[in-house]
Every structure is written in structure tokens, then in C-alpha cells.
Design an enzyme around this catalytic site. Structure first.
Site, PDB file in Angstrom:
ATOM      1  N   THR A  19       0.838  -1.189   0.000  1.00 36.23           N
ATOM      2  CA  THR A  19       0.000   0.000   0.000  1.00 36.23           C
ATOM      3  C   THR A  19       0.877   1.243   0.000  1.00 36.23           C
ATOM      4  O   THR A  19       1.985   1.235   0.550  1.00 36.23           O
ATOM      5  CB  THR A  19      -0.940   0.029   1.218  1.00 36.23           C
ATOM      6  OG1 THR A  19      -1.752   1.209   1.161  1.00 36.23           O
ATOM      7  CG2 THR A  19      -0.156   0.017   2.519  1.00 36.23           C
ATOM      8  N   GLY A  23      -1.860   6.211   6.029  1.00 38.72           N
ATOM      9  CA  GLY A  23      -2.714   5.871   7.157  1.00 38.72           C
ATOM     10  C   GLY A  23      -2.777   4.374   7.379  1.00 38.72           C
ATOM     11  O   GLY A  23      -2.686   3.888   8.508  1.00 38.72           O
ATOM     12  N   LYS A  24      -2.922   3.618   6.292  1.00 35.58           N
ATOM     13  CA  LYS A  24      -2.937   2.164   6.406  1.00 35.58           C
ATOM     14  C   LYS A  24      -1.603   1.641   6.919  1.00 35.58           C
ATOM     15  O   LYS A  24      -1.553   0.727   7.750  1.00 35.58           O
ATOM     16  CB  LYS A  24      -3.242   1.531   5.048  1.00 35.58           C
ATOM     17  CG  LYS A  24      -4.682   1.614   4.608  1.00 35.58           C
ATOM     18  CD  LYS A  24      -4.890   0.830   3.321  1.00 35.58           C
ATOM     19  CE  LYS A  24      -6.312   0.882   2.838  1.00 35.58           C
ATOM     20  NZ  LYS A  24      -6.513   0.073   1.609  1.00 35.58           N
ATOM     21  N   GLU A  52      -4.174  -1.878 -10.847  1.00 38.58           N
ATOM     22  CA  GLU A  52      -5.534  -1.381 -11.013  1.00 38.58           C
ATOM     23  C   GLU A  52      -6.482  -2.257 -10.192  1.00 38.58           C
ATOM     24  O   GLU A  52      -6.558  -3.468 -10.407  1.00 38.58           O
ATOM     25  CB  GLU A  52      -5.952  -1.407 -12.481  1.00 38.58           C
ATOM     26  CG  GLU A  52      -7.326  -0.798 -12.732  1.00 38.58           C
ATOM     27  CD  GLU A  52      -7.701  -0.765 -14.201  1.00 38.58           C
ATOM     28  OE1 GLU A  52      -8.804  -0.282 -14.508  1.00 38.58           O
ATOM     29  OE2 GLU A  52      -6.895  -1.227 -15.034  1.00 38.58           O
ATOM     30  N   ASP A  81      -7.796  -4.825   1.074  1.00 37.11           N
ATOM     31  CA  ASP A  81      -8.781  -3.965   0.443  1.00 37.11           C
ATOM     32  C   ASP A  81      -9.932  -3.829   1.424  1.00 37.11           C
ATOM     33  O   ASP A  81     -10.310  -4.805   2.096  1.00 37.11           O
ATOM     34  CB  ASP A  81      -9.266  -4.515  -0.893  1.00 37.11           C
ATOM     35  CG  ASP A  81      -9.940  -3.429  -1.734  1.00 37.11           C
ATOM     36  OD1 ASP A  81      -9.594  -2.242  -1.561  1.00 37.11           O
ATOM     37  OD2 ASP A  81     -10.795  -3.758  -2.567  1.00 37.11           O
ATOM     38  N   PHE A 161      -8.571   8.438   8.494  1.00 35.77           N
ATOM     39  CA  PHE A 161      -8.548   8.743   7.071  1.00 35.77           C
ATOM     40  C   PHE A 161      -9.795   8.130   6.447  1.00 35.77           C
ATOM     41  O   PHE A 161     -10.600   7.488   7.125  1.00 35.77           O
ATOM     42  CB  PHE A 161      -7.270   8.204   6.413  1.00 35.77           C
ATOM     43  CG  PHE A 161      -7.078   6.717   6.559  1.00 35.77           C
ATOM     44  CD1 PHE A 161      -7.456   5.845   5.548  1.00 35.77           C
ATOM     45  CD2 PHE A 161      -6.523   6.177   7.718  1.00 35.77           C
ATOM     46  CE1 PHE A 161      -7.289   4.469   5.682  1.00 35.77           C
ATOM     47  CE2 PHE A 161      -6.347   4.804   7.861  1.00 35.77           C
ATOM     48  CZ  PHE A 161      -6.737   3.946   6.839  1.00 35.77           C
ATOM     49  N   ASP A 164     -13.481   7.726   8.154  1.00 34.96           N
ATOM     50  CA  ASP A 164     -13.404   7.604   9.612  1.00 34.96           C
ATOM     51  C   ASP A 164     -14.194   8.684  10.354  1.00 34.96           C
ATOM     52  O   ASP A 164     -14.783   8.420  11.397  1.00 34.96           O
ATOM     53  CB  ASP A 164     -11.949   7.628  10.076  1.00 34.96           C
ATOM     54  CG  ASP A 164     -11.237   6.322   9.839  1.00 34.96           C
ATOM     55  OD1 ASP A 164     -11.874   5.379   9.335  1.00 34.96           O
ATOM     56  OD2 ASP A 164     -10.030   6.226  10.142  1.00 34.96           O
ATOM     57  N   LYS A 184      -8.874   2.392  18.150  1.00 32.99           N
ATOM     58  CA  LYS A 184      -9.377   2.002  16.833  1.00 32.99           C
ATOM     59  C   LYS A 184      -8.861   0.625  16.442  1.00 32.99           C
ATOM     60  O   LYS A 184      -9.619  -0.229  15.970  1.00 32.99           O
ATOM     61  CB  LYS A 184      -8.984   3.043  15.783  1.00 32.99           C
ATOM     62  CG  LYS A 184      -9.501   2.691  14.389  1.00 32.99           C
ATOM     63  CD  LYS A 184      -9.030   3.687  13.340  1.00 32.99           C
ATOM     64  CE  LYS A 184      -9.466   3.247  11.951  1.00 32.99           C
ATOM     65  NZ  LYS A 184      -8.960   4.124  10.878  1.00 32.99           N
TER      66      LYS A 184
END
Length: 207
Positions: A19, A23-24, A52, A81, A161, A164, A184
């Protein structure tokens, strides 16, 4: 910097997070810190392909990203995902969550579009769903997490993000963007999926 196909000798298990979303990365690194992993991200591989995300399911997109990075780097790759499923919108935006307001939409534009779609709707129930895919030399594995909640009619909170600031998890009076990172991670969809991965890897090291 690392280049494709280059291998390094580590005492830790090398793992690439597929990624570019900072944030992830922060969330996943926080969940993986106690494991014997040498974590890289796509940013360590400047020539890594851009995948993609055109699969019809979260699982399909996660696998597609992890497989592409594994082939490119030769390292075990972990991809996720995530989709926001809103009941009043028949499960949308779902797999299209990152581009709900358009292919180049920002997080703020996606949130604004969601609020417009829900204008006047009494039913605000929703859930976040994450699928995490691991692709390594020994095979492919998938892990899933779900967090139930509802969509507010105004944004609250400065952290987080994506959606959220609009998502209030069940049993809480704060949005994801108002919770601390530890709070979280303890309840989130991504936290659940990554912990399932952590359990899988931990069993490998305790055999």
C-alpha cells in the site's frame, strides 16, 4: 532503496506492505510491531507496478495487489482492500469506496458524496469490511475483519482517514476519527483482519 528481485539477508521475516496509503501503513505497522518481521512498504520499491483495483470483490483486489508485489519483489507481500457497506445504499460503496465520488476523488470528496447520497435517510447502519491477503512462497492466505456501526450526518474528529470522521462504531459515542490509534486498532475491521494474520504468523514461530 531496494530494487526488484534483490534479496537481503535478515534475521527477521521480510514482509512488504502493498500500500502507498500512509494511514494504512501506520495502522498495520502498529499491529505488527511485536512480530519478528522486517517490514517494507511499496515506497521502498520505486519501480513497483501500480495495480488497477478492478476486481469485483475486496478479496479479489487484495489478492491482485499482493500477488503483483510478490512477483515484483520476491518477498512475502501483504495487501488489503477495505469497503464501507451502507445498508440504505444496498451495500454501496463497497469495493468502490476509495473512488465513490470519482476515480480521482479525495477522501473529503468521498465523504461529501456519501452524505449527499444519505440525505434524508433514517437508516444509517453500515459496516467496514477488510480482507487482507498474504502471498508468499508457501502459498496464499486471506483473512477478514468486519466492524459494525452507523454513518453520522456530520463529520467529527481529526484523526484517521477515508470515511473515519463519519463512521461511529457500534457501542461507542465517538467516530473512528475521534478514537486513539490503539482504541481504533482494538475494534476495527483492519485490526481484526491483521490480528488473524498475526495469529497465523505467530503459530509459525511457535511450532
Amino acid at each position: 532503496m531496494f530494487t526488484a528481485k534483490t534479496r537481503y539477508m535478515h534475521t527477521r521475516y521480510p514482509l512488504v506492505l502493498a500500500t502507498r496509503n500512509t494511514g494504512k501503513v501506520r495502522e498495520m505497522e502498529g499491529l505488527l510491531t511485536h512480530l519478528p518481521l522486517h517490514i517494507h512498504t511499496v515506497r521502498d520499491f520505486p519501480d513497483a507496478p501500480t495495480v488497477e483495483e478492478d476486481a469485483r470483490t475486496l478479496r479479489g483486489n487484495a489478492l491482485k495487489k499482493a500477488e503483483a508485489l510478490f512477483i515484483h519483489t520476491g518477498f512475502a507481500s501483504l495487501a488489503d482492500d477495505t469497503g464501507l457497506e451502507v445498508d440504505a445504499l444496498d451495500g454501496r460503496p463497497g469495493v468502490h469506496s476509495a473512488r465513490f465520488a470519482g476515480l480521482a476523488a479525495t477522501d473529503a470528496e468521498n465523504r461529501s458524496h456519501l452524505l449527499a447520497q444519505l440525505d434524508g435517510q433514517a437508516n444509517r447502519s453500515a459496516r467496514f469490511r477488510t480482507v487482507v491477503a498474504l502471498v508468499e512462497h508457501d502459498g496464499t492466505h486471506c483473512f477478514e475483519g468486519v466492524c459494525e456501526g452507523h454513518i453520522l450526518d456530520t463529520e467529527r474528529g481529526q484523526d484517521g482517514f477515508g470515511y473515519d470522521a463519519l463512521f461511529q462504531p457500534a457501542g461507542y459515542d465517538r467516530t473512528f476519527a475521534e478514537l486513539s490509534r490503539a482504541e481504533k486498532n482494538a475494534i476495527s475491521h483492519r485490526g481484526q483482519a491483521v490480528r488473524a494474520f498475526v495469529d497465523f504468523i505467530s503459530r509459525r514461530y511457535t511450532r
